[in-house]
Design an enzyme around this catalytic site. Structure first.
Site, PDB file in Angstrom:
ATOM      1  N   CYS A 111       0.884  -1.162   0.000  1.00 20.16           N
ATOM      2  CA  CYS A 111       0.000   0.000   0.000  1.00 20.16           C
ATOM      3  C   CYS A 111       0.922   1.211   0.000  1.00 20.16           C
ATOM      4  CB  CYS A 111      -0.906   0.008   1.229  1.00 20.16           C
ATOM      5  SG  CYS A 111      -1.884   1.523   1.359  1.00 20.16           S
ATOM      6  N   CYS A 114      -0.670   4.348   2.161  1.00 13.43           N
ATOM      7  CA  CYS A 114      -0.816   4.264   3.628  1.00 13.43           C
ATOM      8  C   CYS A 114      -0.385   2.881   4.101  1.00 13.43           C
ATOM      9  CB  CYS A 114      -2.220   4.653   4.090  1.00 13.43           C
ATOM     10  SG  CYS A 114      -3.610   3.939   3.200  1.00 13.43           S
ATOM     11  N   SER A 115      -1.300   2.043   4.568  1.00 13.79           N
ATOM     12  CA  SER A 115      -0.862   0.752   5.119  1.00 13.79           C
ATOM     13  C   SER A 115      -1.965  -0.296   4.993  1.00 13.79           C
ATOM     14  CB  SER A 115      -0.453   0.924   6.584  1.00 13.79           C
ATOM     15  OG  SER A 115      -1.502   1.531   7.307  1.00 13.79           O
ATOM     16  N   CYS A 116      -2.765  -0.243   3.919  1.00 17.19           N
ATOM     17  CA  CYS A 116      -3.891  -1.157   3.748  1.00 17.19           C
ATOM     18  C   CYS A 116      -3.406  -2.612   3.718  1.00 17.19           C
ATOM     19  CB  CYS A 116      -4.636  -0.827   2.461  1.00 17.19           C
ATOM     20  SG  CYS A 116      -5.335   0.836   2.498  1.00 17.19           S
TER      21      CYS A 116
END
Lengths: 207, 225
Positions: A111, A114-116
């Protein structure tokens, strides 16, 4: 076009203590005293992701896909429904797609924005997944990133990197290791590493 | 370039440092508290996931870069709580009142945590916008990568993929449009596609001509080729 209403240098967070542990504590205290959060609920949330929801869930899915061709076909066709039937559904896993590694193609998930990450199947992402280095490099130089993980792909394998830019979450179905004929699903699941389901590792070979 | 969080393809970050599997889920206790406080505050219902992502992205470039992961979470949360009127600047200074808050009845209690997590928050919605692309079709992404409603607003088209030609791989159905949803402009659901780009389309020096990058992109980010 509308102007951006909240862009300014004096962000409210600067009023909290600068030390991050104290900053969290201060905000937790303020919210608790106003009755806006319940410390017991925080403990429950933490316990859930520390002890109950983690990569063992994903490993069960992978092991079953290795053991059961019908399950594998259904998983690749409609992962959301199939993993929900196993009880793996919820926050950050509402829309699942499973992508299969083959001798011709290796899949890897990132991702960049962000940090999906698929929480119901893998839990909370590890630090490296959230790091600037991984987010910046995985799309441009996945093979060099794989080298950081000690993984070298065979000649003739292409790389497909999935950048999780929406609410769809991706899980890599790694290739079943050689020499695992006749192993039970539990024994197969033990070979599935967390990182192999992100695409930065290959499953363990039975010892 | 949108903002500093949009770092896909950036040079200079050095090696990826891998943790050992089986290390604690939360490296420090306050990481766990930061995650839990953020999730519990979300249950107050004052924002959605797009708003909360954008709050992290709106940290100043200096803060975004120097803050660790959960520092970004907790700092953006503090900003969001003030912007939505839940807390005041006096509250953050420690000079606010401790009396029960009007929103206190919405506070997440321990007994509902499993149900809330299990329910999740699906992003697919019925939509009047019909898909205009089919699987296999060639498409080009918008350029520049930018929110078209709010200057400097939230978008999920990374700048490394702006103006790039790819091919539709999957249609995911119709999903909430973050560019709208992050700014209180409605969910505006529209078709969402997985679009495949050859690495050679995105990078000056792709590692292999056969490598590919796939991104999930909303219909309004795309035009036919």
């Amino acid at each position: 076009m509308r102007p951006m209403p909240h862009d300014h240098s004096d962000h409210p967070h600067a009023l909290l203590p600068p030390d991050p542990a104290l900053r969290v504590k201060a905000l937790e205290t303020i919210l608790t005293r106003k009755g806006l959060i319940d410390p017991a609920a925080l403990d429950e949330l933490i316990d859930t992701y520390e002890n109950r929801i983690g990569p063992k869930n994903g490993a069960r899915v992978v092991a079953r896909a290795w053991a059961d061709p019908m399950f594998r076909a259904a998983l690749l066709e409609d992962a959301t429904r199939v993993v929900a039937d196993l009880g793996f559904y919820g926050r950050q896993g509402e829309h699942m797609v499973v992508v299969e590694n083959t001798p011709q193609q290796h899949n890897m998930v990132v991702c960049t924005l962000c940090s999906c990450y698929p929480w119901p199947l893998l839990g909370i992402p590890p630090g490296w997944y959230k790091s600037d280095a991984y987010r910046a490099r995985a799309v441009r130089e996945p093979r060099k990133v794989l080298a950081d993980f000690g993984v070298t792909l065979p000649e003739g394998t292409s790389v497909r990197v999935w950048d999780s830019t929406a609410e769809v979450r991706y899980l890599v179905l790694p290739m079943r290791p050689e020499g695992t004929d006749g192993l039970s699903e539990d024994a197969l699941a033990d070979l599935v590493t967390r990182d192999s389901m992100i695409g930065t590792d290959i499953p363990k070979v039975p010892s | 370039m949108t903002r500093v969080h949009d770092m896909g393809g950036r040079f200079g970050d050095g090696p990826v440092v891998r943790e050992v599997e089986g290390d604690p889920v939360f490296e420090k206790d306050w990481h766990a508290r930061a995650l839990a406080v953020t999730l519990a505050s979300g249950a107050l219902g004052k924002w959605n996931i797009d708003v909360s992502r954008h709050a992290r992205e709106r940290l100043s470039p200096k803060d975004y870069t120097r803050f660790s992961y959960y520092e970004k979470w907790i700092s953006a949360l503090a900003d969001l709580l003030v912007e939505t009127g839940v807390l005041t600047l006096e509250d953050l200074k420690g000079e606010g009142r401790d009396a029960p808050h009007p929103l206190a009845q919405r506070a997440m209690t321990a007994d509902v945590v499993p149900g809330v997590l299990a329910k999740g928050g699906p992003a697919d919605r019925p939509s009047d916008v019909a898909p205009t692309f089919v699987v296999g079709q060639a498409v080009r992404t918008a350029r520049p990568a930018a929110n078209r409603f709010v200057d400097g607003g939230h978008t999920r088209l990374p700048s490394y993929a702006q103006g790039a030609e790819g091919r539709v791989l999957l249609l995911h159905g119709t999903h909430v449009l973050p560019d709208s949803s992050a700014h209180g402009l409605g969910e505006a659901p529209e078709p969402l596609y997985a679009v495949m780009f050859p690495a050679t389309e995105l990078w000056a020096d792709a590692e292999s001509p056969d490598d590919e990058v796939v991104l999930d992109l909303w219909q309004s980010y795309l035009e036919p080729v």
